[in-house]
Design a protein around this motif. Sequence first.
Motif, PDB file in Angstrom:
ATOM      1  N   THR A   1      10.286   4.788  -1.702  1.00 36.12           N
ATOM      2  CA  THR A   1       9.749   6.088  -2.498  1.00 36.12           C
ATOM      3  C   THR A   1      10.887   6.969  -2.119  1.00 36.12           C
ATOM      4  OG1 THR A   1       7.753   5.453  -2.757  1.00 36.12           O
ATOM      5  CG2 THR A   1       8.164   7.801  -2.985  1.00 36.12           C
TER       6      THR A   1
ATOM      7  N   SER B   1       0.974  -1.090   0.062  1.00 38.19           N
ATOM      8  CA  SER B   1      -0.150  -0.167  -0.144  1.00 38.19           C
ATOM      9  C   SER B   1       1.042   1.310   0.009  1.00 38.19           C
ATOM     10  CB  SER B   1      -0.929  -0.050   1.241  1.00 38.19           C
ATOM     11  OG  SER B   1      -1.626   1.176   1.431  1.00 38.19           O
ATOM     12  N   TYR B   2       0.479   2.339  -0.652  1.00 35.61           N
ATOM     13  CA  TYR B   2       1.246   3.541  -0.762  1.00 35.61           C
ATOM     14  C   TYR B   2       1.216   4.150   0.608  1.00 35.61           C
ATOM     15  CZ  TYR B   2      -0.065   2.686  -5.644  1.00 35.61           C
ATOM     16  OH  TYR B   2      -0.147   2.303  -6.860  1.00 35.61           O
TER      17      TYR B   2
ATOM     18  N   THR C   1       6.766   0.758   1.777  1.00 35.76           N
ATOM     19  CA  THR C   1       6.597   1.542   0.435  1.00 35.76           C
ATOM     20  C   THR C   1       7.110   2.844   0.486  1.00 35.76           C
ATOM     21  OG1 THR C   1       4.698   0.042  -0.111  1.00 35.76           O
ATOM     22  CG2 THR C   1       5.074   2.019  -1.514  1.00 35.76           C
ATOM     23  N   ARG C   2       6.745   3.768   1.347  1.00 39.47           N
ATOM     24  CA  ARG C   2       7.244   5.217   1.383  1.00 39.47           C
ATOM     25  C   ARG C   2       8.770   5.353   1.581  1.00 39.47           C
ATOM     26  NH1 ARG C   2       3.198   5.591   5.658  1.00 39.47           N
ATOM     27  NH2 ARG C   2       4.782   6.216   6.984  1.00 39.47           N
TER      28      ARG C   2
END
Length: 161
Positions: free
Chosen positions: A12, A2-3, A8-9
């Motif tokens: 990123t 999930s973003y 994931t963060r």
Amino acid sequence: TSYSSWPTRSITEAGVTGPATVIIQGIGIGMISCVPPVIVLVATIFGCNALAGGYGIALSAVGMLSTLGVTLATDAYGPIADNAGGIAEMAELEERVRETTDALDALGNTTAATGKGFAIGSAVLTSLSLLTAFKEKAQVDVVDITDPVVLASMLFGAMLP
């Protein structure tokens, strides 16, 4: 996947400095994600071996395999959600539809990863039982990888970077 989740963060945010840091951060997150399942497998091997020996380990493998029907059904969810996202994009639907299908696709990726974890975990337990049965039938005493303590320790050591 999930973003909004931390792994994931963090990957990123690592991309700000370039692609090499994304690779390094991704490998690090992948290594961290192996720790809980390996600890659970090691605890299962030790616990089942203490309670019922090799038979207990074989029963735990069968118990994990008994969820195979549900696992395969949830594994089919990911491609369906991904196809829905592609159809929404090709049909040029509103942006909110694409956001919804992206969230569903992330959930589908998570269910697929969970299914793979169950398959790998049950394969480890099953292979330990099969190796033990082969060792006893072939009367091999040179290699003792079938000792649950040795195999669990090997799994734990392989998890470490």
